[in-house]
Design a protein around this motif. Structure first.
Motif, PDB file in Angstrom:
ATOM      1  N   ASP A  34      40.810  73.763  51.470  1.00  0.00           N
ATOM      2  CA  ASP A  34      41.358  74.459  52.629  1.00  0.00           C
ATOM      3  C   ASP A  34      40.414  74.203  53.796  1.00  0.00           C
ATOM      4  O   ASP A  34      39.468  74.952  54.031  1.00  0.00           O
ATOM      5  CB  ASP A  34      41.493  75.963  52.351  1.00  0.00           C
ATOM      6  N   LEU A  35      40.678  73.113  54.497  1.00  0.00           N
ATOM      7  CA  LEU A  35      39.831  72.738  55.625  1.00  0.00           C
ATOM      8  C   LEU A  35      40.274  73.363  56.931  1.00  0.00           C
ATOM      9  O   LEU A  35      39.684  73.078  57.977  1.00  0.00           O
ATOM     10  CB  LEU A  35      39.802  71.204  55.773  1.00  0.00           C
ATOM     11  N   GLY A  36      41.300  74.189  56.888  1.00  0.00           N
ATOM     12  CA  GLY A  36      41.761  74.865  58.089  1.00  0.00           C
ATOM     13  C   GLY A  36      42.699  73.999  58.909  1.00  0.00           C
ATOM     14  O   GLY A  36      43.176  72.949  58.466  1.00  0.00           O
ATOM     15  N   VAL A  37      42.950  74.451  60.136  1.00  0.00           N
ATOM     16  CA  VAL A  37      43.846  73.754  61.065  1.00  0.00           C
ATOM     17  C   VAL A  37      43.123  73.594  62.393  1.00  0.00           C
ATOM     18  O   VAL A  37      42.143  74.294  62.692  1.00  0.00           O
ATOM     19  CB  VAL A  37      45.166  74.535  61.253  1.00  0.00           C
ATOM     20  N   ASN A  94      33.282  80.932  56.404  1.00  0.00           N
ATOM     21  CA  ASN A  94      34.716  80.817  56.068  1.00  0.00           C
ATOM     22  C   ASN A  94      35.100  79.354  55.850  1.00  0.00           C
ATOM     23  O   ASN A  94      35.871  79.036  54.937  1.00  0.00           O
ATOM     24  CB  ASN A  94      35.561  81.434  57.181  1.00  0.00           C
ATOM     25  N   TRP A  95      34.578  78.488  56.691  1.00  0.00           N
ATOM     26  CA  TRP A  95      34.865  77.061  56.503  1.00  0.00           C
ATOM     27  C   TRP A  95      34.241  76.555  55.209  1.00  0.00           C
ATOM     28  O   TRP A  95      34.848  75.762  54.482  1.00  0.00           O
ATOM     29  CB  TRP A  95      34.309  76.275  57.687  1.00  0.00           C
ATOM     30  N   ALA A 104      34.517  74.556  49.536  1.00  0.00           N
ATOM     31  CA  ALA A 104      34.150  74.735  48.130  1.00  0.00           C
ATOM     32  C   ALA A 104      35.373  74.738  47.225  1.00  0.00           C
ATOM     33  O   ALA A 104      35.264  74.447  46.026  1.00  0.00           O
ATOM     34  CB  ALA A 104      33.371  76.035  47.956  1.00  0.00           C
ATOM     35  N   GLY A 105      36.537  75.039  47.772  1.00  0.00           N
ATOM     36  CA  GLY A 105      37.765  74.988  46.970  1.00  0.00           C
ATOM     37  C   GLY A 105      38.127  73.583  46.532  1.00  0.00           C
ATOM     38  O   GLY A 105      38.962  73.413  45.626  1.00  0.00           O
ATOM     39  N   CYS A 106      37.514  72.553  47.149  1.00  0.00           N
ATOM     40  CA  CYS A 106      37.797  71.173  46.737  1.00  0.00           C
ATOM     41  C   CYS A 106      37.308  70.901  45.324  1.00  0.00           C
ATOM     42  O   CYS A 106      37.782  69.965  44.672  1.00  0.00           O
ATOM     43  CB  CYS A 106      37.140  70.201  47.708  1.00  0.00           C
TER      44      CYS A 106
END
Length: 322
Positions: A82-85, A68-69, A74-76
């Motif tokens: 989306d590196l999360g929180v 998931n991470w 990969a969206g970069c």
């Protein structure tokens, strides 16, 4: 050439993927993210543990969380990272931007200072080649260049930040530390200034005594916690009041402004006396002593101008009236 570039890009991608995977394995095995809640005495401790577990996805297997991470990273490629929180619900991307800006500022300042100091020391060592200063700078450069960067950074963080903050709360240097610092400064001073053996000993001794006395005085005055300039420094840096525009701008011997009014210059006095003499001679019909008569426009007669005319000047006679 294109094949070489593509191969290098592929190797770099595999290195980054392997590094991220190893770092992820180290992080998930470095501690318990629920440790603070397990040790809590709150009545709703179980609810807090369940909420954090669901929020961080701790119920999922480790490879699913890594996948998931990885999808978010990969969206970069499409500029949609989306590196999360983190566990306090702060966006990791914004935290990474703040850390990157601080790191970039630190790197730029360090690079500029390294260039300035390096070029200056290189020029000085070239001018004073094979001197004590040259040998000292060369030894220091080799020493610091050979140190591992991560080890030197840990030492600087420990003693330049953490231990310094602990020491400044006390604000006192122990006598052994004072003697050690004074000896180190004495060694550096004699190495930098150089000279024969007698000059080196005098430089080292003077530096040692001066540094030790200053640090002992600072300890006695509690200067490290309550710094002040002192009367001598205040006197040296005190601003001098400006002189009045109506007074003379020349400074007095005591350092202040002179209160006497400025006197007119001798040339101005002579011009004033000449103009007064000329006007009086015109009124009296002759030239006074010390005044100069014009050859073409003089109102003097030949009889009255002879005694009062300076050397080199002659009055034109008036035409006689019929």
């Amino acid at each position: 050439m294109l094949r070489f570039i593509l191969r290098r890009i592929g190797i770099s991608f595999l290195v980054l993927l392997s590094a991220s995977f190893l770092l992820y394995i180290m992080v998930i095995n470095s501690g318990d993210p629920l440790e603070d809640l397990r040790e809590s005495n709150n009545e709703n401790r179980d609810q807090l543990i369940a909420a954090r577990t669901a929020f961080m996805g701790l119920d999922d297997p480790w490879y699913l969380r890594y996948w998931n991470w990885l999808r978010g990273v990969a969206g970069c490629v499409t500029l949609n990272c989306d590196l999360g929180v983190d566990r306090t619900n702060r966006d990791v991307g914004s935290l990474l931007g703040q850390a990157a800006s601080s790191t970039l500022r630190l790197v730029v300042i360090a690079t500029v200072l390294a260039i300035i100091v390096g070029v200056a020391l290189g020029i000085l060592t070239a001018i004073r080649q094979y001197s004590g200063f040259d040998y000292t700078v060369t030894f220091g450069a080799f020493l610091f260049f050979s140190l591992p960067v991560f080890w030197a950074a840990v030492l600087l963080k420990e003693y330049g930040a953490i231990r310094y903050n602990d020491w400044i709360a006390d604000g006192w240097v122990s006598p052994p530390a004072v003697l050690l610092i004074a000896a180190l400064l004495a060694f550096l001073a004699q190495a930098v200034l150089g000279g024969d053996a007698r000059r080196r000993l005098l430089t080292a001794g003077a530096t040692f005594v001066f540094a030790a006395v200053v640090m002992f005085v600072f300890n006695a005055l509690d200067w490290y916690r309550n710094p002040f300039m002192g009367p001598v420094v205040v006197t040296l840096v005190a601003p001098v009041p400006p002189c009045s525009s109506r007074r003379s701008s020349r400074a007095s011997p005591t350092g202040g402004c002179s209160t006497r009014r400025s006197r007119p210059s001798s040339s101005a006095s002579s011009r004033t006396s000449r103009s007064r003499g000329s006007s009086s001679s015109r009124a009296a019909g002759g030239c006074s002593s010390g005044s100069s008569c014009s050859r073409s426009r003089s109102p003097c007669s030949s009889a009255t101008c002879g005694a009062g005319t300076p050397a080199g000047r002659r009055c034109s006679p008036r035409p006689s009236r019929a």
